[in-house]
Design a protein around this motif. Structure first.
Motif, PDB file in Angstrom:
ATOM      1  N   UNK A   1       0.195  -8.242  -1.655  1.00 44.33           N
ATOM      2  CA  UNK A   1      -0.172  -8.030  -0.127  1.00 44.33           C
ATOM      3  C   UNK A   1      -0.275  -6.922   0.272  1.00 44.33           C
ATOM      4  N   UNK A   2      -0.283  -5.848  -0.634  1.00 45.47           N
ATOM      5  CA  UNK A   2      -0.356  -4.169  -0.064  1.00 45.47           C
ATOM      6  C   UNK A   2      -1.508  -3.642  -1.320  1.00 45.47           C
ATOM      7  N   UNK A   3      -2.033  -2.568  -0.643  1.00 44.64           N
ATOM      8  CA  UNK A   3      -2.958  -1.777  -1.422  1.00 44.64           C
ATOM      9  C   UNK A   3      -2.714  -0.244  -1.242  1.00 44.64           C
TER      10      UNK A   3
END
Length: 430
Positions: A125-127
């Motif tokens: 969900x995160x980058x």
């Protein structure tokens, strides 16, 4: 809930029996008949709040019939045989009706495969992205060390390394006029405030993505010929200007917050008006240079004003500040250096007369560390003042503009941030 109530009733009955045995009082035939009439929620709350059995008895004398027992002690006193019989019956009762306490050893089993999969999904969900200094609003990117010059729909920038001009016509999406002193660079963007074409607008050109954003000047006056300078933190100061629609000159000092994009009135210079002046911010002071006012200083927070240099007999053409101690001022016949620390002016080598006009123009001039002073007059009239040699040297550049009089310019360079300063002293709405 039934099981809990039954257990509590058993406990209450045991307490009653214990009290009777202690007080040598005979049990009544209806002692265990009316336990359901007790407010169970009240008893549960009392059990949770009491720290001992005695405290529980003291707090619940009515429910446990303690007062009645005391009153009956004289008429129904037990003998030793009666007490022994009661203890025997109570022992048998507690053995036959034990509390339903299931104390089993338990553990928590974790499905590690499922937990690992959930962690993987959360991570997806995160980058993590490396943000450029320009995107953070702290750097000039590829334009570092360049001077940007704008007028009408023309826009170009000079790379000092190689003395090369590159055109970016139409970048600001406006016909820029009356902004020769109103262009300023701050945190990766070039800002233009007011102008004849849009006196109540400001424009921000983002160097990172080369996009133009327009906004309204609200809460303060717009106009043309506004002096703009950046305080190195989050404020751009706007000084003076002229409103053509009302024929009014201004001596105002306002700010634009580049983080909130709000304008605010800070104060006024105690002079009649300030028009097409140059402003610089240094050590919490505004330094303003103009033909009508000379050189003045104002602390926006304390409102302390100083006249450093009186108004000149001949108009100034241009000025620049080295960011440390020296203001350089160019006029038709003079080139001087005013030093703040000593409060002294020094005459320097004049610029060739053919490089300046005789009609009091406003030419761009910038101090560039490691280069000296750059003066932009137009094709064949762009010069560099070499500080170590004390002379003007013509630039061998490819300028396509014949005359850069009244062009708005700004130096694009890495700036040292000033954290927590230059907040100004608000007197109006944003």
């Amino acid at each position: 809930m039934e099981h809990i109530q039954s257990t509590i009733n058993d406990i209450i009955n045991e307490i009653k029996d214990t009290n009777r045995m202690t007080n040598l009082e005979k049990p009544q035939s209806n002692d265990h008949m009316n336990n359901n009439e007790v407010d169970m929620s009240q008893l549960v709350q009392s059990i949770m709040s009491c720290t001992s059995v005695q405290q529980f008895i003291n707090n619940n004398t009515n429910a446990l019939d303690v007062n009645d027992m005391t009153a009956k002690m004289s008429s129904s006193t037990l003998s030793d045989v009666d007490v022994l019989s009661m203890i025997s019956r109570h022992t048998d009762h507690t053995r036959e009706v034990p509390y339903d306490v299931d104390l089993q050893v338990r553990r928590i089993d974790t499905d590690m495969a499922k937990l690992t999969d959930i962690k993987r999904q959360i991570e997806e969900c995160f980058k993590l992205t490396i943000v450029s200094s320009t995107e953070l609003g702290q750097g000039p990117g590829e334009f570092d060390g360049c001077i940007m010059s704008v007028r009408l729909d023309g826009c170009s920038y000079l790379e000092l390394d190689g003395a090369k001009w590159t055109q970016m016509n139409g970048a600001f999406e406006r016909q820029l006029r009356g902004v020769s002193t109103s262009v300023v660079y701050a945190r990766g963007s070039v800002y233009v405030f007011g102008g004849l074409d849009a006196p109540t607008k400001y424009t921000r050109y983002a160097l990172e993505n080369k996009k133009c954003i327009h906004g309204d000047i609200t809460g303060i006056n717009g106009g043309e010929g506004i002096a703009a300078c950046y305080d190195g933190d989050k404020l751009i100061y706007l000084v003076g200007g002229y409103d053509e629609t009302t024929d009014r000159y201004f001596n105002r000092v306002d700010t634009f917050n580049i983080e909130t994009q709000l304008f605010q009135c800070v104060g006024h210079l105690p002079v009649k008006h300030v028009f097409m002046a140059q402003a610089y911010f240094h050590n919490d002071h505004l330094l303003v240079v103009g033909s009508d006012i000379g050189v003045v200083s104002l602390n926006p927070q304390t409102e302390v004003f100083s006249q450093l240099v009186p108004p000149p007999s001949k108009p100034y053409f241009a000025s620049c500040f080295d960011g440390e101690d020296n203001i350089y001022i160019l006029s038709h016949s003079l080139f001087t250096r005013y030093t703040l620390s000593s409060n002294k002016s020094t005459s320097l080598a004049k610029l060739n007369a053919t490089s300046v006009s005789a009609i009091a123009p406003c030419y761009p001039m910038h101090y560039v560390e490691s280069y000296g002073i750059i003066y932009l007059g137009g094709r064949g009239r762009n010069h560099r003042y070499a500080l170590n040699e004390g002379k003007w040297i013509m630039l061998n550049d490819n300028d396509h503009v014949q005359d850069r009089d009244c062009f708005g310019t700004c130096l694009i360079s890495k700036q040292r941030r000033r954290l927590g300063k230059g907040k100004g002293k608000g007197k109006g709405k944003g």
